[in-house]
Enzyme design. Structure first.
Site, short mmCIF file in Angstrom:
data_model
loop_
_atom_site.label_atom_id
_atom_site.label_comp_id
_atom_site.label_asym_id
_atom_site.label_seq_id
_atom_site.Cartn_x
_atom_site.Cartn_y
_atom_site.Cartn_z
N HIS A 192 0.85 -1.30 -0.05
CA HIS A 192 0.10 0.12 -0.02
C HIS A 192 0.90 1.18 0.10
O HIS A 192 2.02 1.26 0.74
CB HIS A 192 -0.85 -0.14 1.17
CG HIS A 192 -2.08 0.87 0.94
ND1 HIS A 192 -2.06 2.30 1.30
CD2 HIS A 192 -3.09 0.71 0.57
CE1 HIS A 192 -3.20 2.82 0.90
NE2 HIS A 192 -3.88 1.84 0.64
N ASP A 198 -7.90 -5.46 0.02
CA ASP A 198 -8.37 -6.25 -0.98
C ASP A 198 -8.01 -7.98 -0.90
O ASP A 198 -8.45 -8.80 -1.57
CB ASP A 198 -7.80 -5.92 -2.20
CG ASP A 198 -8.86 -4.79 -2.55
OD1 ASP A 198 -10.06 -4.59 -2.38
OD2 ASP A 198 -8.44 -3.96 -3.39
N1 ACO Z 1 4.09 -7.86 -4.93
C1 ACO Z 1 5.56 -7.59 -5.25
N2 ACO Z 1 6.20 -6.40 -4.85
C2 ACO Z 1 5.72 -5.31 -4.62
C3 ACO Z 1 4.46 -5.31 -4.28
C4 ACO Z 1 3.55 -6.64 -4.47
N3 ACO Z 1 2.06 -6.59 -4.15
N4 ACO Z 1 3.91 -3.99 -3.92
C5 ACO Z 1 5.07 -3.53 -4.01
N5 ACO Z 1 6.17 -4.07 -4.32
C6 ACO Z 1 7.57 -3.80 -4.35
C7 ACO Z 1 7.80 -2.92 -5.48
O1 ACO Z 1 8.19 -3.77 -6.72
C8 ACO Z 1 8.91 -2.08 -5.09
O2 ACO Z 1 10.08 -2.69 -4.89
P1 ACO Z 1 11.44 -2.02 -5.14
O3 ACO Z 1 11.59 -0.98 -4.11
O4 ACO Z 1 12.52 -3.11 -5.36
O5 ACO Z 1 11.45 -1.55 -6.64
C9 ACO Z 1 8.50 -1.58 -3.64
O6 ACO Z 1 7.70 -2.68 -3.18
C10 ACO Z 1 7.62 -0.42 -3.54
O7 ACO Z 1 6.53 -0.62 -4.12
P2 ACO Z 1 5.98 0.66 -5.14
O8 ACO Z 1 5.09 0.01 -6.33
O9 ACO Z 1 6.87 1.62 -5.44
O10 ACO Z 1 4.86 1.21 -4.13
P3 ACO Z 1 3.59 1.95 -4.57
O11 ACO Z 1 3.31 2.93 -3.39
O12 ACO Z 1 3.78 2.81 -5.80
O13 ACO Z 1 2.37 1.04 -4.86
C11 ACO Z 1 0.51 -0.50 -4.69
C12 ACO Z 1 1.32 0.46 -4.01
C13 ACO Z 1 0.01 0.04 -6.15
C14 ACO Z 1 -0.64 -0.78 -3.56
C15 ACO Z 1 1.52 -1.76 -4.90
O14 ACO Z 1 1.92 -2.15 -3.63
C16 ACO Z 1 0.85 -2.90 -5.62
O15 ACO Z 1 0.75 -2.84 -6.81
N6 ACO Z 1 0.02 -3.78 -4.64
C17 ACO Z 1 -0.70 -5.10 -5.49
C18 ACO Z 1 -1.92 -4.44 -6.16
C19 ACO Z 1 -2.81 -4.22 -4.87
O16 ACO Z 1 -3.06 -4.95 -4.08
N7 ACO Z 1 -3.60 -3.27 -4.81
C20 ACO Z 1 -4.70 -2.62 -4.11
C21 ACO Z 1 -4.22 -1.57 -3.14
S1 ACO Z 1 -5.15 -1.08 -1.89
C22 ACO Z 1 -6.46 -0.21 -2.75
O17 ACO Z 1 -6.05 0.58 -3.53
C23 ACO Z 1 -7.85 -0.60 -2.47
#
Ligand code: ACO
Length: 432
Positions: free
Chosen positions: A308, A366
């Protein structure tokens, strides 16, 4: 009120500027950069708006490190335990918890608007039976702007109030109509003697040829999920509604934009993606292989329902939903749900994995919600629609707050341009 200042030094031009720091009620203060460009000739660069407070708001507060979520100051845990979705809707829209009289009046107003114009119903016939319900819901809500454009003066508080009642009531009817269209079944008209979630279940599942009995366990579970999904401050879909609304656009069109933004798998679409992921993993033995893929950046696979932007400790909503999963499944006599078992093991294994620990990735709202939706018979393609119904309350509260603010301006981010500098046009004959 300005309490502190922030000194910004531009070393290359030997200049400095004092920026005001604005403090909120709780949470981090913000540096006010409104005069930055005028004084130093620069903008700030913040892709994904991770560090930017785009607005001042009094609706919802999140402390991502402590796992705190407050609606108008009230902890979401207390609202989940003691309140109802309609009461929370009133709270988010009106700032205070209602008296019994105010709540009854509010519910009466919502019920008064549950039917949709028959012409709107005919829109569904234009969609193929396998159209995704989010596409249908977004399109039909956008079409509502055609029905209520002339009677919608956004600067008239009474018009705004009617809009709020209409959209909160009608999105449930539109969502159910989308589901019925997918099934090829007739639209079921709302029943105003039922509460909001029971009526939604009635419109989703009743058929004209036999009686339909509403399962109170399902209605209660839905009500709880709706409370937890009702608002989440400046998330992607809410910011979309605010941005679209900031142009003075018709608010039904702004909400339709919010529905579209919510649909993406990085946002509300994650609930649908989680169930597909769990099915794809299949058994506990396959978890390590899947996690290896999720950690491999070249795979584009993510552990859906994890991570998140704001929560870096735990998502309080996920905790409540996980407990609710146990209760709902046992009350429905389905405690041995294999997907829930798999999700619990997946969470356990991921939370011990260095990759997820180091990046502070925890289950979000979720991760478990789809398991409850499935258990109460909601089809997977409707999961994000359920989210949209609940979040409509938050979208409307934020839109109301923005339009009612005399300081409202059109939302218009800036950019760092890295394309070609000015060059002269060459005629096609002279191009190599
Ligand atoms: N699985 C694997 N790796 C992940 C995940 C994941 N679910 N989420 C984040 N990461 C990693 C990224 O690759 C990144 O790694 P790095 O630092 O080595 O490059 C690091 O964790 C930080 O992630 P970001 O993508 O920069 O975080 P951001 O805040 O931009 O994204 C998000 C947040 C979109 C929720 C992300 O965690 C994600 O895609 N999660 C899966 C989808 C999801 O569950 N979305 C629902 C969110 S809740 C809602 O909106 C209702």
């Amino acid at each position: 009120m300005t309490q502190k200042t922030f000194e910004l030094v531009d070393q290359s031009n030997d200049r400095k500027m004092t920026l005001p720091v604005r403090a909120g009620t709780i949470g981090p203060s913000v540096v006010d950069i409104a005069k930055l460009n005028k004084e130093l000739g620069v903008f700030t660069y913040d892709p994904g708006f991770g560090m930017t407070a785009a607005t001042e708001s009094r609706i919802t507060y999140i402390d991502g490190d402590a796992g705190v979520l407050l609606y108008r100051g009230y902890p979401v845990e207390q609202l989940a335990e003691k309140s109802t979705f309609m009461e929370v809707a009133y709270l988010l829209l009106h700032s205070e918890l209602p008296t019994r009289k105010q709540l009854d009046e509010f519910i009466g107003n919502i019920r008064h608007h549950t039917m949709i114009n028959e012409s709107l119903l005919r829109f569904f016939h234009g969609f193929h039976y396998d159209a995704h319900p989010m596409a249908m819901v977004s399109a039909v809500i956008a079409s509502m702007s055609a029905f209520y454009h002339d009677s919608m003066d956004i600067y008239n508080p009474r018009h705004r109030e009617i809009f709020a009642h209409r959209i909160i009531a009608k999105i449930a009817t539109i969502a159910a109509a989308a589901h019925k269209h997918s099934l090829g079944q007739p639209h079921v008209y709302p029943r105003n003697d039922l509460d909001y979630c029971s009526n939604l279940l009635h419109m989703l599942y009743a058929v004209p040829c036999e009686p339909y009995e509403i399962d109170p366990v399902a209605a209660q579970a839905l009500d709880l999920l709706f409370i937890l999904h009702a608002d989440h401050e400046q998330n992607a879909s809410t910011s979309t509604v605010r941005l679209a609304g900031s142009t003075g656009a018709n608010p039904y069109a702004a909400v339709a934009a919010g529905v579209s933004a919510l649909w993406g798998p990085a946002h509300g679409g994650a609930n649908e993606a989680v169930l597909s992921m769990l099915e794809q993993i299949g058994t506990v033995d396959n978890i390590p292989k899947f996690l290896a893929q999720a950690k491999d950046k070249s795979s584009h696979v993510r552990l859906m329902g994890f991570g998140h932007r704001v929560y870096k400790n735990f998502d309080p909503r996920a905790k409540i939903i996980r407990e609710t999963c146990h209760k709902v499944l046992s009350r429905l006599g389905r405690s041995d749900n294999p997907l829930f078992e798999l999700a619990l093991r997946l969470e356990e294994i991921a939370l011990k994995d260095e990759y997820f620990v180091a990046r502070k990735l925890y289950p979000n709202v979720d991760f478990y919600s789809g398991i409850i939706y499935s258990a109460i018979g909601i089809p997977r393609s409707m999961f994000t629609v359920m989210f949209a119904i609940a979040r409509t309350v938050g979208w409307v509260a934020h839109w109301q707050e923005m339009i009612g603010d005399p300081a409202m301006r059109i939302g218009r981010p800036r950019q760092l341009y890295t394309g070609p500098a000015r060059r002269e046009y060459t005629s096609i004959a002279k191009r190599a």
